[in-house]
Design an enzyme around this catalytic site. Structure first.
Site, PDB file in Angstrom:
ATOM      1  N   ASP A   1       0.883  -1.154   0.000  1.00  0.00           N
ATOM      2  CA  ASP A   1       0.000   0.000   0.000  1.00  0.00           C
ATOM      3  C   ASP A   1       0.934   1.221   0.000  1.00  0.00           C
ATOM      4  OD1 ASP A   1      -2.312   1.676   0.428  1.00  0.00           O
ATOM      5  OD2 ASP A   1      -1.783   1.737   2.550  1.00  0.00           O
TER       6      ASP A   1
ATOM      7  N   ASP B   1       0.080   5.154   1.037  1.00  0.00           N
ATOM      8  CA  ASP B   1      -0.062   6.093   2.152  1.00  0.00           C
ATOM      9  C   ASP B   1      -0.113   5.341   3.476  1.00  0.00           C
ATOM     10  OD1 ASP B   1      -0.209   8.030   0.163  1.00  0.00           O
ATOM     11  OD2 ASP B   1      -2.401   8.099   0.187  1.00  0.00           O
TER      12      ASP B   1
END
Length: 177
Positions: free
Chosen positions: A7, A9
């Protein structure tokens, strides 16, 4: 192929409930860039799957998102590494797409791109949506405590979820098992 999916952020860069809307706001988490470079140099293909509903919300445009990803690639390249495929979901949470995590569309796109089976592939995230997306394609859910990770720890995690302090700890575990 040794494939790792991240992922963005909260895993690679600092997260914000107000969204990361510019290259200036895109600030790497300490040791994350080095971790990606070390993984790359150790033979890992590092791909990224990131929800970016800020596009649908009008907070930033595709050119800005591309500039953030160019910055990520440049920083990793400066350390001698490489970032693989970056896929993103530009849709809002109510648009019903199949790419927005926790749905597995982005992970399937990465699998198709690399012609890889996702069973057992580590997907590193900081939210329940990340972990659920991993489970949906039989990947190994991995939670880091950065970003929203500490909050996510308070929830019932999918069975078998691995937990690490940060991306650097994940890299050490994969490079030096």
């Amino acid at each position: 192929m040794k494939l790792l999916i991240l992922d963005r952020d909260g895993v690679i860069n600092q997260d914000s409930d107000a969204y990361i809307k510019s290259v200036q706001e895109w600030v790497p988490i300490p040791r994350s860039i080095d971790a990606i470079a070390q993984l790359s140099k150790a033979g890992w293909t590092v791909a990224v799957a990131t929800n970016q509903s800020g596009i649908a919300r009008g907070y930033y445009d595709l050119a800005t998102l591309d500039a953030m990803h160019a910055r990520l690639r440049a920083l990793v390249a400066e350390q001698g590494g490489e970032v693989g495929l970056i896929v993103y979901c530009p849709h809002g949470p109510d648009e019903g797409c199949d790419c927005r995590k926790p749905k597995p569309g982005m992970l399937k796109t990465i699998a198709a791109h690399y012609q890889a089976d996702l069973a057992g592939v580590w997907f590193v995230g900081d939210s329940m949506g990340d972990l659920e997306a991993a489970r949906a394609v039989d990947s190994q859910p991995v939670l880091v405590k950065t970003g929203k990770g500490e909050r996510t720890l308070g929830k019932v995690l999918p069975e078998g979820t691995l937990i690490f302090e940060d991306l650097a700890a994940v890299a050490r575990a994969l490079i030096h098992p």
